[in-house]
Each structure stands twice: as C-alpha cells, then as structure tokens.
Design an enzyme around this catalytic site. Structure first.
Site, mmCIF file in Angstrom:
data_model
loop_
_atom_site.group_PDB
_atom_site.id
_atom_site.type_symbol
_atom_site.label_atom_id
_atom_site.label_comp_id
_atom_site.label_asym_id
_atom_site.label_seq_id
_atom_site.Cartn_x
_atom_site.Cartn_y
_atom_site.Cartn_z
ATOM 1 N N LYS A 169 0.866 -1.180 0.000
ATOM 2 C CA LYS A 169 0.000 0.000 0.000
ATOM 3 C C LYS A 169 0.905 1.233 0.000
ATOM 4 O O LYS A 169 1.480 1.605 1.029
ATOM 5 C CB LYS A 169 -0.932 0.027 1.218
ATOM 6 C CG LYS A 169 -1.918 1.197 1.156
ATOM 7 C CD LYS A 169 -1.846 1.961 2.451
ATOM 8 C CE LYS A 169 -1.794 3.425 2.475
ATOM 9 N NZ LYS A 169 -1.789 4.315 1.431
ATOM 10 N N GLU A 244 9.746 1.533 10.460
ATOM 11 C CA GLU A 244 10.778 2.526 10.120
ATOM 12 C C GLU A 244 10.115 3.886 10.255
ATOM 13 O O GLU A 244 9.283 4.259 9.421
ATOM 14 C CB GLU A 244 11.275 2.314 8.683
ATOM 15 C CG GLU A 244 11.970 0.986 8.447
ATOM 16 C CD GLU A 244 13.380 0.934 9.018
ATOM 17 O OE1 GLU A 244 13.960 1.989 9.338
ATOM 18 O OE2 GLU A 244 13.902 -0.180 9.176
ATOM 19 N N CYS A 278 13.863 11.091 6.280
ATOM 20 C CA CYS A 278 13.679 10.713 7.685
ATOM 21 C C CYS A 278 14.948 10.867 8.504
ATOM 22 O O CYS A 278 14.909 11.244 9.661
ATOM 23 C CB CYS A 278 13.190 9.278 7.750
ATOM 24 S SG CYS A 278 14.227 8.142 6.824
ATOM 25 N N GLU A 379 9.925 16.788 14.405
ATOM 26 C CA GLU A 379 10.381 16.487 13.046
ATOM 27 C C GLU A 379 9.645 17.444 12.107
ATOM 28 O O GLU A 379 8.431 17.320 11.899
ATOM 29 C CB GLU A 379 10.043 15.030 12.700
ATOM 30 C CG GLU A 379 10.601 14.620 11.354
ATOM 31 C CD GLU A 379 10.198 13.201 10.956
ATOM 32 O OE1 GLU A 379 9.038 12.816 11.166
ATOM 33 O OE2 GLU A 379 11.058 12.499 10.392
HETATM 34 P P1 NAP Z 1 2.493 8.730 7.318
HETATM 35 O O1 NAP Z 1 1.465 9.787 7.273
HETATM 36 O O2 NAP Z 1 2.715 8.029 8.597
HETATM 37 O O3 NAP Z 1 2.091 7.683 6.176
HETATM 38 C C1 NAP Z 1 2.886 6.557 5.846
HETATM 39 C C2 NAP Z 1 1.997 5.496 5.246
HETATM 40 O O4 NAP Z 1 1.117 5.016 6.271
HETATM 41 C C3 NAP Z 1 1.092 5.999 4.125
HETATM 42 O O5 NAP Z 1 0.926 4.980 3.187
HETATM 43 C C4 NAP Z 1 -0.199 6.301 4.866
HETATM 44 O O6 NAP Z 1 -1.340 6.290 4.045
HETATM 45 C C5 NAP Z 1 -0.230 5.177 5.868
HETATM 46 N N1 NAP Z 1 -1.007 5.487 7.062
HETATM 47 C C6 NAP Z 1 -1.091 6.672 7.696
HETATM 48 N N2 NAP Z 1 -1.884 6.573 8.787
HETATM 49 C C7 NAP Z 1 -2.291 5.278 8.830
HETATM 50 C C8 NAP Z 1 -3.144 4.561 9.716
HETATM 51 N N3 NAP Z 1 -3.719 5.133 10.782
HETATM 52 N N4 NAP Z 1 -3.364 3.259 9.451
HETATM 53 C C9 NAP Z 1 -2.775 2.655 8.398
HETATM 54 N N5 NAP Z 1 -1.969 3.295 7.524
HETATM 55 C C10 NAP Z 1 -1.733 4.592 7.738
HETATM 56 O O7 NAP Z 1 3.907 9.282 6.859
HETATM 57 P P2 NAP Z 1 4.236 10.164 5.582
HETATM 58 O O8 NAP Z 1 3.788 11.559 5.828
HETATM 59 O O9 NAP Z 1 3.770 9.469 4.361
HETATM 60 O O10 NAP Z 1 5.851 10.086 5.567
HETATM 61 C C11 NAP Z 1 6.656 10.895 6.363
HETATM 62 C C12 NAP Z 1 7.090 10.191 7.638
HETATM 63 O O11 NAP Z 1 7.721 8.959 7.311
HETATM 64 C C13 NAP Z 1 8.119 10.982 8.415
HETATM 65 O O12 NAP Z 1 7.833 10.911 9.783
HETATM 66 C C14 NAP Z 1 9.431 10.269 8.098
HETATM 67 O O13 NAP Z 1 10.429 10.431 9.070
HETATM 68 C C15 NAP Z 1 8.964 8.862 8.001
HETATM 69 N N6 NAP Z 1 9.914 8.047 7.236
HETATM 70 C C16 NAP Z 1 10.712 7.166 7.902
HETATM 71 C C17 NAP Z 1 11.656 6.418 7.201
HETATM 72 C C18 NAP Z 1 12.559 5.433 7.891
HETATM 73 O O14 NAP Z 1 13.149 4.608 7.203
HETATM 74 N N7 NAP Z 1 12.716 5.478 9.202
HETATM 75 C C19 NAP Z 1 11.764 6.570 5.823
HETATM 76 C C20 NAP Z 1 10.935 7.474 5.176
HETATM 77 C C21 NAP Z 1 10.008 8.215 5.899
HETATM 78 P P3 NAP Z 1 -1.913 7.590 3.282
HETATM 79 O O15 NAP Z 1 -1.800 7.231 1.879
HETATM 80 O O16 NAP Z 1 -3.312 7.727 3.741
HETATM 81 O O17 NAP Z 1 -1.071 8.748 3.675
#
Ligand code: NAP
Length: 473
Positions: A169, A244, A278, A379
C-alpha cells in the site's frame, strides 16, 4: 492524465469501492494522475492472491528467485527515464537529481537482494539441533511518499528475495511510481500473485492489511504516530512487525572538526529532497566559539541550493509535497522566530493563494537554537536546519541524545578516536563518521521511537525470514 488500476494477481483491476484518488503535482498544484481508492474487499483479494502464490514462490530455489529480481532490475533500468518523470511529478524532486536520489537504489537494490538470497546460508547445524530460516508467507508493506519508490523496494525486494509474496500500500500522495513498478514486475515475468499493489487511504487499506489474519508480517515506513497505530493493529493477529519511523537527528561538529566539510554535508543532507528525508541531520551541534565561522559558511553554502521549477536543470530544491506540508513547515519557521531563534537563511513562506504555483519553501537556517525549542524537538520534514551551540563534548552528546527519536547521527572530527567514541555514545541506529555514506548494504533503522527492526543488506533480508529449530536424535 496518467491512470492506473489496482495490481492484483498480475491483473489490473478496478477497486470494488468504485472510487478514485487524484494525485497532485506539487510544483504546479495540478492533478496529473488518478489511481483507485482501494478498500477492504480489494485488500482481501490481494492477500488471497499473495497467499495462493506464496507456497510456490517460497519453494523456488534462491537462485530462481534471484533470477526474477535481476530481470526486474534490468526492466527498471530500461524504464528509468519514465520512472524519473513520474517521481518528479508526484513529489517535485528536480529532474537533474531524481535518478541518483530515487531510482538508482531501486535498481541496485534488486541486484543486491538477488546476490544476498543466493549467498545466504538458510540452514545451520549445531551439536544436537538444526536451525532453518524460512519465509513468513505473505508480507504487507505500507510506505510513505518521501522516497516513494525506494521505500517500497527496499523492504519488498528483500521480502520477495527471501521467498515471501507481497502486498504493497503506497502513500496516496505519491502512489504512481509503485504502480509503474508493478508494470515492470509484470514485464519481468514474475509469477502471478507474488507482487500486488492496492492504492488507497491509510486508515482504510493500511488498516485492513495490518489487521488481516493472512498477512504474516508487516513492514511499515512512515510517521511514528501512524506506525504505533498500525503496529497495535498488526499485533491483534500477532504479526512480525518492522517499523521505520521518524527522526530528529544530530550532526556534531567536534572542536577540531572540519567546519566547511560539515556544513557541506548538512546542507546536502537537509536541503536535498526539500528536507523530506527521515534521517536528515536537522540539529547541527557546534562548539560555541565556532558558531560565527559556521554561520558564515552555511550562508555561503545554502546559496547553492537553488529552489524552483523541478524541470529546470539548475534547480536543486523542488517544492514540498503538499499544501499540508507547506503549512506545517511555514508554521515551524514562524515558531522558530517566535521562540527566539535567529533566521540567517531563507524566509517565512508566504500565505498560499489561488495564484501560488507550487509549494516552494527556500532552505532555512536558524542560529541561536536551544534544544528545548519546538524546532529542535519536532520532526519538521522540510529544509530547515537548527544550529545549537555547545560548550563541552559531553554536553554535545547529551543534547544529541535528548530526543525521543534515535534514527541517525553524524560526527565530524579530526581525531578519529574521539569521533568514534562520540559516535558510539549516540543512541541511534545509523551513524556516519565525517559524513561518509555507506553503501545500501549497511543496516538502517531506529532506536527509541524511530522504529523496530532494520532495512538494508543482510540485516534487512533477515527481517523477512523466520527461524525454526529442529532437535536431532
Ligand atoms: P504517514 O502519514 O505516517 O504515512 C505513511 C503510510 O502510512 C502511508 O501509506 C499512509 O497512508 C499510511 N497510514 C497513515 N496513517 C495510517 C493509519 N492510521 N493506518 C494505516 N496506515 C496509515 O507518513 P508520511 O507523511 O507518508 O511520511 C513521512 C514520515 O515517514 C516521516 O515521519 C518520516 O520520518 C517517516 N519516514 C521514515 C523512514 C525510515 O526509514 N525510518 C523513511 C521514510 C520516511 P496515506 O496514503 O493515507 O497517507
């Protein structure tokens, strides 16, 4: 307008919801693609296809699976121009940099996991027992938009190489590159059901995957808040979980360190991809008596990060990904000023109007930041560096570790022994000495609220193998 359906069992299918999602180009604020808004029934179909395929895929020899991954690498390479164009449209990464930052690692990752799968020792015999490592079965991947292709490939190529089938997804913000990837999987001749993509909303498709009883392992990349929710749901059926998550990583310039090199490294790290990385080193810890030198250097260096149209060859920094991201970053820059930090590069982004063309924010640098300020704790996920002064190396280590996150860290020093000692004292999973970036085989992942588990190389591969022991008579 690019249009894609769901990819299930090697077929392109409409969602049973009958709904679609528009995907916006953040540089123009115009929609450029439409994808399906998948639902629980689509997830059930994709998981069923993956489960059906998992036995045969898991029974192939590592060499056979490696062959598929190498073919996929070749197909991805052949389509890399198109893939670059899609990623520029979905997240605004400038054309001049998108291959190096986004596509190259997907191609090399497929080849790396092919090599790892072939070389890996899946069985080991001890005195009176045997240990066997075998795939889980069906792995679900939930991924973010910031590196829309490689966040998916890093986990799923490892999972497939280890013998699992997968359902992905991707983020609704940037799902198109993952659907292009599905096209490449089909062209590479993968058996049906091995790789499936269900686009949609996190709370719908993501939740359905996390809770599904036939998903055996869940690998999530995204924000810490969403990761906690998804992880809790996944535990209702006791899945293997890899998370992650977010970060607020420090770069420490030690008293004798090379300030010019540290400034060059931090600007590249925080400003490229418009700060949406990230593991960015967004807190720059500098000896108090070198802050003046660092301020002058950073002003000079930041000027090289030309912000603008991602199609322009000279552009280094594209737009932020969305209106929500723009408003969030603007709010943090305002918070930095109101809490007393001094903005020495960049400016407060203007109010968005109907005439605003894209979500462009100039790289920003704050001096005189203290670690209790909002901009040092949260962040921001934008091109914003906070420079924090310290008086002793012990204080620098304390500040570096004074965060709920523990994803990454970096130390610049001229005394290798001292720099290594400081690196070892940082509570984080991914550390760089003098800014040296390792290859993709180094394990990547977080301590504390930055995650559980690792991606990359053999450690990332092993996340997708479970362990069985057989005692021998
Ligand atoms: P996000 O809002 O947490 O979304 C990540 C994924 O999770 C998306 O596909 C999102 O779907 C889904 N999602 C969100 N809420 C959910 C829920 N309640 N239940 C199930 N799925 C859910 O993060 P983002 O804004 O896309 O990405 C930025 C974040 O990712 C930052 O905090 C960054 O640090 C982190 N990140 C971490 C790494 C690592 O390797 N540690 C790498 C890259 C990014 P939708 O399509 O609805 O948004």
């Amino acid at each position: 307008m690019i249009e894609y359906k769901l990819f299930i069992d090697n077929e392109w299918r409409e969602s049973q919801s009958g709904k679609t999602i528009s995907v916006e180009d953040p540089a123009t604020r115009e929609d450029f693609a439409s994808v399906q808004r998948g639902n629980e029934a689509d997830v059930a179909a994709a998981v069923a296809a993956a489960k059906e395929a998992s036995e045969d895929w898991g029974a192939l020899s590592p060499r056979e699976r490696a062959g598929y991954l190498r073919s996929l690498a070749d197909v991805l390479e052949a389509h890399s121009d198109e893939m670059c164009g899609i990623i520029t449209s979905e997240i605004g990464m400038p054309r001049a940099h998108v291959f190096d930052w986004h596509v190259a690692a997907a191609i090399s990752g497929a080849r790396m996991y092919a090599d790892i799968a072939e070389a890996y020792e899946y069985t080991a015999e001890q005195d009176n027992y045997m240990v066997i490592k075998e795939p889980f079965g069906v792995v679900a991947g939930i991924t973010p938009w910031n590196y829309p292709l490689t966040q998916a490939t890093t986990k799923l190529f490892a999972a497939m190489a280890a013998g699992n089938t997968v359902v992905l997804k991707p983020s609704r913000q940037a799902p198109v590159s993952c659907l292009k990837l599905a096209e490449c999987v089909l062209e590479a001749g993968f058996p049906k059901g091995v790789f499936n993509v269900v686009t949609g909303v996190g709370g719908e498709v993501g939740n359905a995957l996390a809770a599904h009883p036939n998903v055996d392992a869940l690998s999530f990349t995204g924000s810490t808040d969403a990761g906690i929710k998804v992880g809790q749901l996944a535990l209702t059926t006791v899945k293997k979980i890899t998370l992650e998550l977010g970060g607020k990583s420090p770069l420490i310039l030690l008293p004798g360190g090379d300030a010019r090199a540290a400034v060059a490294a931090i600007c590249s790290d925080v400003f490229m991809n418009t700060g949406q990385t990230c593991c960015s080193f967004t807190r720059f810890l500098v000896p108090r008596d070198r802050c003046g030198e660092v301020e002058a250097l950073i002003k000079e260096e930041a000027a090289n990060y030309i912000t603008g149209d991602p199609g322009d060859e000279a552009t280094v920094v594209g737009p932020l990904v969305s209106e929500a991201a723009y408003r969030k970053v603007k709010g943090y820059i305002e918070a930095g000023l109101s809490e007393g930090a001094r903005l020495v590069c960049g400016k407060v982004p203007e109010e968005l109007t109907d005439e605003t063309k894209g979500y462009f924010v100039e790289p920003a640098v704050f001096m005189d930041v203290t670690n209790d300020m909002t901009i040092a704790r949260d962040e921001i996920f934008g091109p914003v560096i906070s420079v924090i002064a310290y008086d002793t190396v012990d204080e620098a280590v304390r500040i570096a570790n004074d965060t709920k996150y523990g994803l990454a860290g970096c130390v610049f020093g001229n005394d290798r022994t001292q720099a290594m000692d400081v690196l070892c004292r940082i509570k984080a999973g991914y550390l760089l000495l003098n800014g040296e970036i390792p290859d993709d085989s180094a394990p990547f992942g977080g301590y504390k609220m930055s995650g559980i588990g690792r991606e990359g190389g053999v450690h990332g591969f092993e996340e997708f193998l479970q362990i069985k022991s057989i005692s021998l008579d």
